[in-house]
Design a protein around this motif. Sequence first.
Motif, PDB file in Angstrom:
ATOM      1  N   GLY A 102      63.946  40.646   4.202  1.00 24.57           N
ATOM      2  CA  GLY A 102      64.810  39.439   4.043  1.00 24.57           C
ATOM      3  C   GLY A 102      63.726  38.245   4.494  1.00 24.57           C
ATOM      4  O   GLY A 102      64.500  37.416   4.242  1.00 24.57           O
ATOM      5  N   GLY A 103      62.781  38.686   5.290  1.00 26.32           N
ATOM      6  CA  GLY A 103      62.066  37.361   5.790  1.00 26.32           C
ATOM      7  C   GLY A 103      61.176  37.073   4.738  1.00 26.32           C
ATOM      8  O   GLY A 103      61.314  37.256   3.588  1.00 26.32           O
ATOM      9  N   ASN A 104      60.308  36.155   5.145  1.00 28.36           N
ATOM     10  CA  ASN A 104      59.395  35.843   4.095  1.00 28.36           C
ATOM     11  C   ASN A 104      57.556  35.811   4.712  1.00 28.36           C
ATOM     12  O   ASN A 104      57.550  36.219   5.925  1.00 28.36           O
ATOM     13  CB  ASN A 104      59.442  34.362   3.699  1.00 28.36           C
ATOM     14  N   ASP A 105      56.728  35.888   3.568  1.00 22.61           N
ATOM     15  CA  ASP A 105      55.393  35.953   4.111  1.00 22.61           C
ATOM     16  C   ASP A 105      55.040  35.067   5.383  1.00 22.61           C
ATOM     17  O   ASP A 105      54.069  35.355   5.956  1.00 22.61           O
ATOM     18  CB  ASP A 105      54.690  35.944   2.944  1.00 22.61           C
ATOM     19  N   TYR A 106      55.378  33.783   4.890  1.00 27.94           N
ATOM     20  CA  TYR A 106      54.715  32.794   5.834  1.00 27.94           C
ATOM     21  C   TYR A 106      55.212  32.956   7.263  1.00 27.94           C
ATOM     22  O   TYR A 106      54.382  33.183   8.424  1.00 27.94           O
ATOM     23  CB  TYR A 106      55.267  31.291   5.588  1.00 27.94           C
ATOM     24  N   LEU A 107      56.534  33.258   7.615  1.00 27.04           N
ATOM     25  CA  LEU A 107      56.831  33.714   9.135  1.00 27.04           C
ATOM     26  C   LEU A 107      56.166  35.094   9.673  1.00 27.04           C
ATOM     27  O   LEU A 107      55.772  35.022  10.750  1.00 27.04           O
ATOM     28  CB  LEU A 107      58.561  33.822   9.078  1.00 27.04           C
ATOM     29  N   ALA A 108      56.254  35.993   8.678  1.00 26.69           N
ATOM     30  CA  ALA A 108      55.549  37.121   9.042  1.00 26.69           C
ATOM     31  C   ALA A 108      54.048  36.955   9.474  1.00 26.69           C
ATOM     32  O   ALA A 108      53.463  37.521  10.477  1.00 26.69           O
ATOM     33  CB  ALA A 108      55.803  38.345   8.044  1.00 26.69           C
ATOM     34  N   SER A 109      53.412  36.082   8.617  1.00 24.65           N
ATOM     35  CA  SER A 109      51.903  35.959   9.049  1.00 24.65           C
ATOM     36  C   SER A 109      51.729  35.044  10.350  1.00 24.65           C
ATOM     37  O   SER A 109      50.874  35.316  10.853  1.00 24.65           O
ATOM     38  CB  SER A 109      51.397  35.332   7.843  1.00 24.65           C
ATOM     39  N   ARG A 110      52.834  34.163  10.661  1.00 21.02           N
ATOM     40  CA  ARG A 110      52.853  33.278  11.720  1.00 21.02           C
ATOM     41  C   ARG A 110      52.846  34.411  13.053  1.00 21.02           C
ATOM     42  O   ARG A 110      52.287  34.190  14.128  1.00 21.02           O
ATOM     43  CB  ARG A 110      53.751  32.214  11.767  1.00 21.02           C
ATOM     44  N   VAL A 111      54.152  35.326  12.889  1.00 17.81           N
ATOM     45  CA  VAL A 111      54.131  36.252  14.099  1.00 17.81           C
ATOM     46  C   VAL A 111      53.184  37.164  14.287  1.00 17.81           C
ATOM     47  O   VAL A 111      52.699  37.492  15.346  1.00 17.81           O
ATOM     48  CB  VAL A 111      55.477  36.919  13.876  1.00 17.81           C
ATOM     49  N   ASN A 112      52.237  37.490  13.015  1.00 17.72           N
ATOM     50  CA  ASN A 112      51.046  38.405  13.221  1.00 17.72           C
ATOM     51  C   ASN A 112      49.931  37.603  13.791  1.00 17.72           C
ATOM     52  O   ASN A 112      49.274  38.275  14.793  1.00 17.72           O
ATOM     53  CB  ASN A 112      50.806  39.000  11.856  1.00 17.72           C
TER      54      ASN A 112
ATOM     55  N   GLN B 223      60.398  42.986  12.699  1.00 20.84           N
ATOM     56  CA  GLN B 223      61.336  43.797  12.200  1.00 20.84           C
ATOM     57  C   GLN B 223      62.503  42.859  11.640  1.00 20.84           C
ATOM     58  O   GLN B 223      63.155  42.874  10.628  1.00 20.84           O
ATOM     59  CB  GLN B 223      62.299  44.640  13.302  1.00 20.84           C
ATOM     60  N   LYS B 224      62.686  41.557  11.965  1.00 20.43           N
ATOM     61  CA  LYS B 224      63.545  40.656  11.677  1.00 20.43           C
ATOM     62  C   LYS B 224      63.119  39.795  10.478  1.00 20.43           C
ATOM     63  O   LYS B 224      63.770  39.347   9.571  1.00 20.43           O
ATOM     64  CB  LYS B 224      63.885  39.471  12.739  1.00 20.43           C
ATOM     65  N   LEU B 225      61.813  39.500  10.342  1.00 21.37           N
ATOM     66  CA  LEU B 225      61.059  38.645   9.736  1.00 21.37           C
ATOM     67  C   LEU B 225      60.405  39.098   8.709  1.00 21.37           C
ATOM     68  O   LEU B 225      59.548  38.471   7.913  1.00 21.37           O
ATOM     69  CB  LEU B 225      60.139  37.542  10.555  1.00 21.37           C
ATOM     70  N   HIS B 226      60.138  40.549   8.708  1.00 12.42           N
ATOM     71  CA  HIS B 226      59.154  41.029   7.619  1.00 12.42           C
ATOM     72  C   HIS B 226      59.720  40.728   6.239  1.00 12.42           C
ATOM     73  O   HIS B 226      61.190  40.871   5.892  1.00 12.42           O
ATOM     74  CB  HIS B 226      59.114  42.541   7.807  1.00 12.42           C
ATOM     75  N   PRO B 227      59.007  40.629   5.167  1.00  9.10           N
ATOM     76  CA  PRO B 227      59.608  40.400   4.018  1.00  9.10           C
ATOM     77  C   PRO B 227      60.473  41.520   3.185  1.00  9.10           C
ATOM     78  O   PRO B 227      61.380  41.151   2.385  1.00  9.10           O
ATOM     79  CB  PRO B 227      58.212  40.059   2.932  1.00  9.10           C
TER      80      PRO B 227
ATOM     81  N   ILE C 255      53.303  42.764  22.487  1.00  7.17           N
ATOM     82  CA  ILE C 255      53.474  43.923  21.510  1.00  7.17           C
ATOM     83  C   ILE C 255      54.923  43.983  21.227  1.00  7.17           C
ATOM     84  O   ILE C 255      55.151  44.100  20.169  1.00  7.17           O
ATOM     85  CB  ILE C 255      52.744  45.091  21.756  1.00  7.17           C
ATOM     86  N   GLY C 256      55.749  44.128  22.448  1.00  4.01           N
ATOM     87  CA  GLY C 256      57.177  44.578  22.224  1.00  4.01           C
ATOM     88  C   GLY C 256      57.812  43.247  21.626  1.00  4.01           C
ATOM     89  O   GLY C 256      58.714  43.350  20.488  1.00  4.01           O
ATOM     90  N   ALA C 257      57.490  41.820  21.851  1.00  2.00           N
ATOM     91  CA  ALA C 257      58.079  40.792  21.306  1.00  2.00           C
ATOM     92  C   ALA C 257      57.636  40.673  19.777  1.00  2.00           C
ATOM     93  O   ALA C 257      58.599  40.261  19.056  1.00  2.00           O
ATOM     94  CB  ALA C 257      57.640  39.453  22.103  1.00  2.00           C
ATOM     95  N   HIS C 258      56.687  41.052  19.478  1.00  2.00           N
ATOM     96  CA  HIS C 258      56.081  41.085  18.283  1.00  2.00           C
ATOM     97  C   HIS C 258      56.800  42.113  17.351  1.00  2.00           C
ATOM     98  O   HIS C 258      57.323  41.723  16.355  1.00  2.00           O
ATOM     99  CB  HIS C 258      54.435  41.232  18.024  1.00  2.00           C
ATOM    100  N   ARG C 259      56.966  43.152  17.799  1.00  2.00           N
ATOM    101  CA  ARG C 259      57.995  44.193  17.179  1.00  2.00           C
ATOM    102  C   ARG C 259      59.182  43.663  16.863  1.00  2.00           C
ATOM    103  O   ARG C 259      59.746  44.116  15.734  1.00  2.00           O
ATOM    104  CB  ARG C 259      57.755  45.521  17.892  1.00  2.00           C
ATOM    105  N   LYS C 260      59.875  43.272  17.887  1.00  2.00           N
ATOM    106  CA  LYS C 260      61.371  42.891  17.730  1.00  2.00           C
ATOM    107  C   LYS C 260      61.356  41.705  16.636  1.00  2.00           C
ATOM    108  O   LYS C 260      62.237  41.682  15.588  1.00  2.00           O
ATOM    109  CB  LYS C 260      61.951  42.227  18.810  1.00  2.00           C
TER     110      LYS C 260
END
Length: 174
Positions: free
Chosen positions: A154-164, A147-151, A139-144
Amino acid sequence: MARLILLILIAIAAWIVWQKIKSSSPQNRRKQIFIACIAGLAAIVLVLALSGRLHWVGAVMVLALPVLGRLLAQLSRYLPWLMPLFEKHAKKRTEQASEHADAQQNHTPPHNTEGPPLTEYEARRILGVAANAEKDDIIGAHRKLIQKLHPDRGGNDYLASRVNAAKELLLSIL
């Protein structure tokens, strides 16, 4: 003058190699010829690199690859005894692909995400956690990462969905 010295050195080296191959046993000749050819190619590459002409070798190799592929296809058509060699390699590649597909089917993510399904190994690499990571670590690694990759940041949907998807997969395995 430098070229003359280089030619004399090459001639001496070739003569020494020839004498060594000639005096070796028939069982070792093939191995020594192979080693001599590899050493000769390495020497040619070294001389080309030192003289600044190596880029031509790279260009010729890049241009030769497609030609060699077509040539092998033509050879297999005209020389049918070569086909078992190609079929053996094709069969091996097919088996490896099916094993990889079976491994991916065993670890599918809990929900349908964008992109190919994640394996446990890929999910751990995405989040950067060890194989023995606990729920809080995941959960901690996901949260970090999110925060960087959320759309919205400045991130994008694809990266955020892969992290989720990586987080959900690892939490479902625990």
